[in-house]
Scaffold this active site. Structure first.
Site, PDB file in Angstrom:
ATOM      1  N   HIS A 548     -49.696  42.848  81.188  1.00 45.44           N
ATOM      2  CA  HIS A 548     -50.440  44.108  81.199  1.00 45.44           C
ATOM      3  C   HIS A 548     -49.813  45.111  82.173  1.00 45.44           C
ATOM      4  O   HIS A 548     -50.504  45.655  83.038  1.00 45.44           O
ATOM      5  CB  HIS A 548     -51.895  43.873  81.597  1.00 45.44           C
ATOM      6  CG  HIS A 548     -52.681  43.048  80.637  1.00 45.44           C
ATOM      7  ND1 HIS A 548     -53.879  42.443  80.984  1.00 45.44           N
ATOM      8  CD2 HIS A 548     -52.464  42.727  79.337  1.00 45.44           C
ATOM      9  CE1 HIS A 548     -54.344  41.779  79.942  1.00 45.44           C
ATOM     10  NE2 HIS A 548     -53.507  41.940  78.932  1.00 45.44           N
ATOM     11  N   PRO A 549     -48.523  45.422  82.076  1.00 43.95           N
ATOM     12  CA  PRO A 549     -47.923  46.362  83.024  1.00 43.95           C
ATOM     13  C   PRO A 549     -48.473  47.777  82.846  1.00 43.95           C
ATOM     14  O   PRO A 549     -48.825  48.197  81.743  1.00 43.95           O
ATOM     15  CB  PRO A 549     -46.427  46.300  82.679  1.00 43.95           C
ATOM     16  CG  PRO A 549     -46.376  45.869  81.254  1.00 43.95           C
ATOM     17  CD  PRO A 549     -47.541  44.932  81.084  1.00 43.95           C
TER      18      PRO A 549
END
Length: 618
Positions: A548-549
């Site tokens: 989930h950058p």
């Protein structure tokens, strides 16, 4: 381990499995053929558009679809990936999208100084999608908005209009909620929007026991997208009628049928954004079918390539930290130091698993059968119409840091033990060292179980994305700098203790004879089990990216030296250029980022319309 693969055959021969898989995929042939017709590239590539959108994921598809609602505007979407594969339509085959190199960019991080000790070269994998619809074509389909305080904090950082009360309208505008209305939660949900959100229709025995465990510990069963997030919850999925509801399906396809002013070009790799002498974005250069093309934007270029690719494209185009651009012999269009900085990612702890009594859960017993396949093919029902197995989530406050209503960690129940695939695929998908994975998981082989996947919602560690070279096709350098801030490990220790409390509740131990897998993880031998020192060691060996950058083109005021875009998502130092994706998040949200990015795009599209004199809502 998160059951992202969902099912791996170990007891059934491939000779039996393959005919069933072919039958299953043949059942969606009509949908895939229609999608191919809908996404047929334009016969003649135009050179001039009003708006050019780079990327067709949660940000790009939504933005382009909404802009195309203005009949006189011509909109072009450029997507580096191809058409969604057949298996991506089937929710029960969700895990196939996570194989590295399969419709994704095959990103890996730089070696991590502070952790990932049981991963190959201490690198984490981040399989960001490379396909029409972006990650909504390959993700786990979970619909989670985050915490209302996430957005209030965005506003407090100097971003007016991004507080929860303001963005709720856009969450609701996007949503077609298929759940049963209640007085408590109906005001938070939308009906009739493009994105279908379907609550898990059936709560299995394991998921029910998980919810009961939460109640044993004093938590409520909540709608996490409603008034309060802290608590235990059944999953809600972006699934419509037994098919994945990606943004390509929900937004782009209807828009293409409706609006001749929208063009979508897949397998189109954008090299750079073009600027005139006044630093205004005037178009893009891209490769399509082996030839270099140029498309010009009369009004704006919108970058929606994701938190790893958007800063890369900005830097290749001359927008970014001047010393870094000069190092790669790139012409500096605008010195914007924050491009690529502020990288945040949810840190996931893998391997927290429990064994259970044999055959106490029939998660996979009814999956590989002719009846299950036929139910899906003919009626879109049965186990393949949703991710296979029992799932659940919990949001909890495990520290005294910050607001009591803002959770620190999320637990995700997965209906399989860490050994689920006997080591065939999971080490490759996540980048585990196979020997260390096998050493830890081998005692679990052949045993039933479940896993509690824990991830850190608000990490304090910050990393960066930078250029590997000036060549557009070279992947960026990704250094999340995991666990560089001591808070992250300290919070995860408390999170592990919370997970163990949940797994050891009577609803799970009495009914399923659940027992925690307490083998010492490789690399932590000699440290006393269940001490803070042991769990810190465990985290540094077994934690990695939860994929989930965010945050690499940070939204912020002029006074923020790392801000890349303003509160209207316009890139600083230039004109005619915006970024609309997860990279603009000042701080990553407390949950899966897909729903928030769709909200960002809905709001961003309205801002663009307003700035050009179209007033749908504001």
């Amino acid at each position: 381990m998160i059951n992202r693969f969902n099912f791996v055959p170990t007891a059934m021969t491939m000779a039996t499995l393959l005919p069933l898989l072919r039958l299953l995929l043949s059942g969606i042939l009509q949908e895939t053929q229609q999608a191919r017709r809908d996404f047929e590239p334009p016969r003649h590539l135009a050179r001039y558009y009003d708006f050019i959108v780079v990327g067709s994921g949660s940000g790009g598809s939504v933005t382009a679809s909404r802009l195309s609602e203005v009949p006189e505007w011509k909109v072009l979407v450029l997507e580096a990936g191809g058409l969604p594969p057949q298996e991506s339509y089937v929710p029960g085959l969700v895990g196939l999208g996570y194989f590295r190199g399969n419709n994704n960019w095959d990103y890996v991080t730089e070696p991590q100084r502070h952790g990932l000790r049981n991963f190959v070269e201490r690198r984490g994998t981040i399989p960001h999608a490379r396909v029409l619809g972006g990650s909504t074509t390959t993700n786990g389909m979970l619909y989670v908005r985050g915490n209302r305080l996430d957005f209030d904090h965005w506003a407090n950082f100097g971003n007016p209009g991004w507080d929860y009360d303001s963005v709720l309208y856009y969450f609701k505008k996007a949503e077609d909620y298929r759940g049963i209305p209640t007085n408590e939660t109906e005001q938070y949900h939308g009906r009739g929007g493009p994105l279908v959100v379907t609550p898990e229709p059936k709560t299995g025995k394991l998921a029910q026991a998980f919810l009961y465990a939460g109640m044993e510990l004093g938590f409520s069963v909540v709608d996490p997208n409603g008034r309060e997030q802290i608590g235990f919850a059944k999953p809600e999925y972006t699934i419509c009628g037994g098919l994945r509801c990606s943004v390509a399906q929900a937004y782009l396809r209807p828009a293409l049928r409706r609006n001749p002013n929208l063009h979508v070009l897949y397998d189109a790799f954008v090299y750079r954004v073009l600027f005139n002498k006044h630093n205004r974005a005037i178009g893009v250069q891209y490769n399509y079918r082996g030839r270099i093309h140029t498309a010009y934007a009369k009004k704006e270029v919108i970058i929606s390539a994701g938190a790893l690719a958007s800063p890369k494209l900005l830097m290749l185009s001359g927008v970014g930290p001047s010393p870094h651009l000069k190092h790669h012999k790139l012409k500096v269009v605008a010195d914007v130091p924050g491009v690529g900085q502020n990288l945040q990612d949810h840190l996931g702890v893998y391997g927290l698993t429990w064994t259970i009594q044999p055959n106490s859960v029939d998660t996979f017993n009814n999956v590989v059968t002719l009846d299950s396949v036929q139910r899906y093919v003919h009626y879109r029902k049965g186990p393949y119409s949703a991710p296979i197995g029992d799932y659940g989530s919990a949001w909890a406050k495990v520290t005294k840091d910050g607001y009591p209503s803002l959770p620190d960690v999320q637990l995700y129940l997965s209906p399989a033990a860490f050994n689920m695939d006997m080591g065939l695929f999971l080490p490759h998908i996540y980048g585990f060292d196979r020997n260390k994975y096998s050493e830890y998981a081998r005692p679990l082989f052949g045993r039933d179980g479940f896993t509690m996947n824990l991830y850190l919602l608000r990490p304090k560690s910050r990393g960066a994305v930078s250029l590997r070279s000036k060549r557009p096709r070279d992947l960026p350098v990704i250094d999340p700098n995991y666990m560089s801030h001591p808070y992250d490990v300290e919070t995860m220790i408390e999170g592990i203790r919370f997970a163990i409390k949940v797994g050891n509740c009577t609803s799970l131990t009495k009914r399923f004879k659940a027992k925690f897998h307490d083998m010492i993880v490789p690399g932590c031998e000699g440290i006393v089990f269940d001490t803070d020192r042991y769990w810190a060691c465990y985290i540094k060996h077994m934690a990695s990216s939860f994929w989930h950058p965010a945050g690499t083109c940070k939204m912020g005021p002029d006074t923020d030296p790392l801000a890349v875009v303003d509160s209207r998502l316009r890139v600083r130092g230039v004109r005619g250029l915006r970024v609309i994706d997860a990279s603009i998040m000042p701080v990553v949200v407390s949950g899966n980022p897909n729903a928030p990015v769709i909200m960002i795009a809905e709001k961003g599209a309205d801002m663009i319309k307003e700035d050009w004199g179209i007033h749908d809502h504001m």
